[in-house]
Design a protein around this motif. Sequence first.
Motif, mmCIF file in Angstrom:
data_model
loop_
_atom_site.group_PDB
_atom_site.id
_atom_site.type_symbol
_atom_site.label_atom_id
_atom_site.label_comp_id
_atom_site.label_asym_id
_atom_site.label_seq_id
_atom_site.Cartn_x
_atom_site.Cartn_y
_atom_site.Cartn_z
ATOM 1 N N ALA A 1 -69.276 -49.046 -9.145
ATOM 2 C CA ALA A 1 -69.736 -50.418 -9.167
ATOM 3 C C ALA A 1 -69.579 -50.972 -10.333
ATOM 4 O O ALA A 1 -70.043 -52.202 -10.461
ATOM 5 C CB ALA A 1 -71.309 -50.033 -9.077
ATOM 6 N N ALA B 1 -80.604 -54.306 -21.516
ATOM 7 C CA ALA B 1 -80.666 -54.995 -20.211
ATOM 8 C C ALA B 1 -80.251 -56.745 -20.551
ATOM 9 O O ALA B 1 -79.590 -57.215 -19.920
ATOM 10 C CB ALA B 1 -81.829 -54.825 -19.485
ATOM 11 N N ALA C 1 -76.529 -50.445 -16.819
ATOM 12 C CA ALA C 1 -77.834 -50.794 -16.518
ATOM 13 C C ALA C 1 -78.534 -49.674 -16.157
ATOM 14 O O ALA C 1 -79.719 -49.580 -16.522
ATOM 15 C CB ALA C 1 -77.711 -51.864 -15.348
ATOM 16 N N ALA C 2 -78.127 -48.775 -15.670
ATOM 17 C CA ALA C 2 -78.606 -47.268 -15.268
ATOM 18 C C ALA C 2 -79.088 -46.707 -16.434
ATOM 19 O O ALA C 2 -80.429 -45.791 -16.515
ATOM 20 C CB ALA C 2 -77.884 -46.387 -14.460
ATOM 21 N N TYR D 1 -67.374 -50.070 -23.097
ATOM 22 C CA TYR D 1 -68.018 -51.293 -22.818
ATOM 23 C C TYR D 1 -67.337 -52.447 -23.632
ATOM 24 O O TYR D 1 -67.206 -53.544 -23.181
ATOM 25 C CB TYR D 1 -69.578 -51.125 -22.721
ATOM 26 C CG TYR D 1 -70.020 -52.749 -22.495
ATOM 27 C CD1 TYR D 1 -70.434 -53.044 -20.980
ATOM 28 C CD2 TYR D 1 -70.677 -53.421 -23.370
ATOM 29 C CE1 TYR D 1 -70.892 -54.274 -20.926
ATOM 30 C CE2 TYR D 1 -71.166 -54.777 -23.245
ATOM 31 C CZ TYR D 1 -71.377 -55.036 -21.928
ATOM 32 O OH TYR D 1 -72.039 -56.144 -21.324
ATOM 33 N N LEU E 1 -71.205 -43.598 -11.526
ATOM 34 C CA LEU E 1 -71.572 -44.832 -11.099
ATOM 35 C C LEU E 1 -70.472 -46.052 -11.612
ATOM 36 O O LEU E 1 -70.527 -47.066 -10.984
ATOM 37 C CB LEU E 1 -73.177 -45.301 -11.780
ATOM 38 C CG LEU E 1 -73.730 -46.472 -11.504
ATOM 39 C CD1 LEU E 1 -74.065 -46.682 -10.109
ATOM 40 C CD2 LEU E 1 -75.132 -46.453 -12.007
ATOM 41 N N ALA E 2 -70.129 -45.967 -12.843
ATOM 42 C CA ALA E 2 -69.362 -47.051 -13.286
ATOM 43 C C ALA E 2 -67.943 -47.147 -12.544
ATOM 44 O O ALA E 2 -67.477 -48.248 -12.328
ATOM 45 C CB ALA E 2 -68.890 -46.707 -14.909
ATOM 46 N N VAL F 1 -70.930 -52.281 -16.034
ATOM 47 C CA VAL F 1 -71.958 -52.821 -16.393
ATOM 48 C C VAL F 1 -73.480 -52.326 -15.420
ATOM 49 O O VAL F 1 -74.356 -52.203 -16.225
ATOM 50 C CB VAL F 1 -71.837 -54.475 -16.098
ATOM 51 C CG1 VAL F 1 -73.305 -55.199 -16.011
ATOM 52 C CG2 VAL F 1 -71.056 -55.294 -16.825
ATOM 53 N N TRP F 2 -72.945 -52.033 -14.332
ATOM 54 C CA TRP F 2 -74.131 -51.498 -13.638
ATOM 55 C C TRP F 2 -74.160 -49.875 -13.918
ATOM 56 O O TRP F 2 -75.508 -49.404 -14.107
ATOM 57 C CB TRP F 2 -73.672 -51.030 -11.930
ATOM 58 C CG TRP F 2 -74.115 -52.455 -11.652
ATOM 59 C CD1 TRP F 2 -72.994 -53.258 -11.148
ATOM 60 C CD2 TRP F 2 -75.257 -53.070 -11.061
ATOM 61 N NE1 TRP F 2 -73.533 -54.610 -10.595
ATOM 62 C CE2 TRP F 2 -75.056 -54.326 -10.326
ATOM 63 C CE3 TRP F 2 -76.493 -52.716 -11.292
ATOM 64 C CZ2 TRP F 2 -75.941 -55.106 -9.987
ATOM 65 C CZ3 TRP F 2 -77.451 -53.429 -10.687
ATOM 66 C CH2 TRP F 2 -77.202 -54.624 -10.114
ATOM 67 N N GLY F 3 -73.167 -49.371 -14.618
ATOM 68 C CA GLY F 3 -73.288 -47.944 -15.360
ATOM 69 C C GLY F 3 -74.345 -47.952 -16.399
ATOM 70 O O GLY F 3 -75.186 -47.337 -16.463
#
Length: 388
Positions: free
Chosen positions: A360, A294, A367-368, A239, A356-357, A363-365
Amino acid sequence: MLRLDDPFRRAQVAITALFCSLGFQYATWASRLPALKAHLGLTAAEVGLFLMAAGVGAAVSFPLVAVLMRRLGSRRLALLSALGLAVLLLALALAPNYPTALAVMCADGILVGCLNVAMNAQGAALEAAHQRNAMAKLHAAFSGGSLCAALLASGMNTVTSAVTAHFGVAAVILLLLAVCAGPGLLTDDGPADDRPGTEKERKSRGGLTLPSRMTLWMCCAMAFGTITEGAMNDWSALYLKDVAKASAELAPMGIAVVSGMMVLARLFADGWRSRWGDGRVVRVGSTLAGAGLALALLSGGVIPALIGFACVGLGIAAVTPCVYVAAAGQGSDALTLVAAMGTTGLLAGPPLIGFLANAAGLVWGLAAVAASAVVVALCGTRIRWKSA
């Protein structure tokens, strides 16, 4: 000055040796993955399968561990597992081919599952016997063992590149830790499920043990807690590099911040547990982890990311020690199941975040991951915790 004539301190030092040995054993072979890859001629995919073999062995060890805990007790199971892990290091160094190495790693995962349950049962018994908090510091010893193994690997590499020599020295250290631990470990006074205050598991018609509702909430908290912990270790550097655009030198600081804050928090967490109780420590800590991460993702940038990662390390550090103590209070079967769910979270979490990353974005990964920490806080409201 440490007084080993104090029964609490003597047992604490012995159990600390077990936690240290598990972290030391894991980091020893993990630190030599490049050499093992070259020795066995592995591709990247084969290395992935090699790593997964240990995780699968640990995840499927639940039925065996439950039986061994009842028959051997935590003291004997811990010592036998610690000795077995020392032998497996030598077996891995001498493995002549890839299938043999896979079998060794699967056996390693099974023994890790055994030692994980047994040493946490010892830690919970120590707290119960002396009415003093110690579990968080014991978990800090695991991280200390990993650090010592990394330092040994670095030192051995300056002397020789031979994996056999390195693992031989490491095996001797593991044997010494087991010998030091043996005399001070607590004896098992009987089946944990028969202790007063234990919520017994329900039996199905087929004779299988069914977990109680309380145990299921603990399993959920442990699984999502270890997903949060494991995913941060695996994805924080990526990240920082790909999303926050950090330099190559700064990107590894994500792992360092998370790990450093976890060790620091675990050194102080027993005091927090005594003052505020396990439930509040878990709920507030996991909420801090989720909210901090978050906000970091919403803000973007390197500095907010590092602050968010620090919040995760600080907040999630005490979750697993507290859940292990609560599970031990429900009996050995509950402790074994909760430990297996923790291993499953560590095994399945990072790949799921990766899927997931990929679909999407990272960042969304992450976020999960923040959502996983919030789930831990919600589970914490349904668990009967040890009071302050």
